[in-house]
Design a protein around this motif. Structure first.
Motif, PDB file in Angstrom:
ATOM      1  N   ILE A  89       0.611  -1.422  -0.262  1.00  7.07           N
ATOM      2  CA  ILE A  89      -0.136   0.296   0.222  1.00  7.07           C
ATOM      3  C   ILE A  89       0.838   1.107  -0.441  1.00  7.07           C
ATOM      4  O   ILE A  89       1.669   1.384   0.994  1.00  7.07           O
ATOM      5  N   LEU A  90       0.640   1.947  -0.978  1.00  5.72           N
ATOM      6  CA  LEU A  90       1.553   3.187  -1.252  1.00  5.72           C
ATOM      7  C   LEU A  90       1.225   4.379  -0.070  1.00  5.72           C
ATOM      8  O   LEU A  90       1.461   5.143  -0.066  1.00  5.72           O
ATOM      9  N   ARG A  91      -0.111   4.235  -0.981  1.00  7.68           N
ATOM     10  CA  ARG A  91      -1.164   5.501  -0.140  1.00  7.68           C
ATOM     11  C   ARG A  91      -2.832   4.989  -0.087  1.00  7.68           C
ATOM     12  O   ARG A  91      -2.748   4.052  -0.774  1.00  7.68           O
ATOM     13  N   GLU A  92      -3.174   5.605   1.324  1.00  6.08           N
ATOM     14  CA  GLU A  92      -4.223   5.117   1.288  1.00  6.08           C
ATOM     15  C   GLU A  92      -5.270   6.574   1.649  1.00  6.08           C
ATOM     16  O   GLU A  92      -4.754   7.170   2.771  1.00  6.08           O
ATOM     17  N   GLU A  93      -6.642   6.498   1.822  1.00  6.37           N
ATOM     18  CA  GLU A  93      -7.489   8.030   1.698  1.00  6.37           C
ATOM     19  C   GLU A  93      -8.757   7.530   2.176  1.00  6.37           C
ATOM     20  O   GLU A  93      -9.166   6.842   1.892  1.00  6.37           O
ATOM     21  N   ARG A  94      -9.076   8.337   3.326  1.00  3.18           N
ATOM     22  CA  ARG A  94     -10.743   7.910   4.076  1.00  3.18           C
ATOM     23  C   ARG A  94     -11.701   9.139   3.170  1.00  3.18           C
ATOM     24  O   ARG A  94     -10.897   9.901   3.957  1.00  3.18           O
ATOM     25  N   SER A  95     -12.826   8.332   2.902  1.00  2.91           N
ATOM     26  CA  SER A  95     -13.909   9.460   3.232  1.00  2.91           C
ATOM     27  C   SER A  95     -15.057   9.291   3.636  1.00  2.91           C
ATOM     28  O   SER A  95     -14.726   7.539   3.482  1.00  2.91           O
ATOM     29  N   PHE A  96     -15.972   9.690   3.960  1.00  4.31           N
ATOM     30  CA  PHE A  96     -17.323   9.447   4.595  1.00  4.31           C
ATOM     31  C   PHE A  96     -18.425  10.263   3.845  1.00  4.31           C
ATOM     32  O   PHE A  96     -18.393  11.126   3.646  1.00  4.31           O
ATOM     33  N   THR A  97     -19.066   8.650   3.795  1.00  2.00           N
ATOM     34  CA  THR A  97     -20.262   9.439   3.087  1.00  2.00           C
ATOM     35  C   THR A  97     -21.933   8.792   3.752  1.00  2.00           C
ATOM     36  O   THR A  97     -21.624   7.884   4.562  1.00  2.00           O
ATOM     37  N   GLU A  98     -22.272   9.072   3.338  1.00  2.00           N
ATOM     38  CA  GLU A  98     -24.116   8.760   3.778  1.00  2.00           C
ATOM     39  C   GLU A  98     -24.754   8.260   2.882  1.00  2.00           C
ATOM     40  O   GLU A  98     -25.514   8.962   2.278  1.00  2.00           O
ATOM     41  N   VAL A  99     -25.612   7.296   3.199  1.00  2.00           N
ATOM     42  CA  VAL A  99     -26.349   6.735   2.379  1.00  2.00           C
ATOM     43  C   VAL A  99     -28.007   7.352   1.715  1.00  2.00           C
ATOM     44  O   VAL A  99     -28.346   8.295   2.624  1.00  2.00           O
ATOM     45  N   VAL A 100     -27.954   7.458   0.859  1.00  2.00           N
ATOM     46  CA  VAL A 100     -28.819   7.587   0.323  1.00  2.00           C
ATOM     47  C   VAL A 100     -30.426   6.802  -0.003  1.00  2.00           C
ATOM     48  O   VAL A 100     -29.951   6.191  -0.161  1.00  2.00           O
ATOM     49  N   ASP A 101     -31.025   6.905   0.738  1.00  2.00           N
ATOM     50  CA  ASP A 101     -32.025   6.175   1.162  1.00  2.00           C
ATOM     51  C   ASP A 101     -32.893   5.200   0.549  1.00  2.00           C
ATOM     52  O   ASP A 101     -33.348   5.784  -1.032  1.00  2.00           O
TER      53      ASP A 101
END
Length: 115
Positions: A89-101
């Motif tokens: 693993i050279l790089r790691e990014e995290r994003s958080f999203t909310e699901v559309v019901d």
């Protein structure tokens, strides 16, 4: 509210099998620690270095509790350490999203069917 953690990995394309094994381990660890694993994805067409991991949680508080359990999990720690040691693993990014019901996990309709 369901949130999904999207983890974008930049991987060494010559160590794709090492990342596959890493992801396979998470398939056991993540559910045990309280995450709902939607899946890990390796490059197939297009870029040869971008992989993804998607994990759902009921809330940010549930994610924080998961992170605490993950840090205490011996197999989880070993998996992180192996990734650091082998450097696939050279790089790691995290994003958080909310699901559309009404959109998550919705199956395709047969041709001619109506929703």
């Amino acid at each position: 509210m369901t949130i999904t953690c999207f983890i974008r990995y930049e991987i060494d394309p010559f160590q794709k099998d090492a990342f596959r094994e890493y992801a396979d381990h998470w398939g056991r660890i993540i559910p045990r620690c309280g995450g709902h694993l939607l899946g890990y994805f390796l490059p197939c067409e297009g870029s040869n270095y971008e992989a993804w991991g998607l994990i759902a949680f009921d809330s940010l508080a549930a994610y924080e509790a998961y992170r605490t359990r993950l840090r205490a999990d011996p197999e989880g720690r070993a998996n992180f350490e192996r990734a650091q040691r082998q450097r696939f693993i050279l790089r790691e990014e995290r994003s958080f999203t909310e699901v559309v019901d009404g959109t998550l996990g919705r199956a395709a309709l047969a041709e001619g069917a109506t929703p």
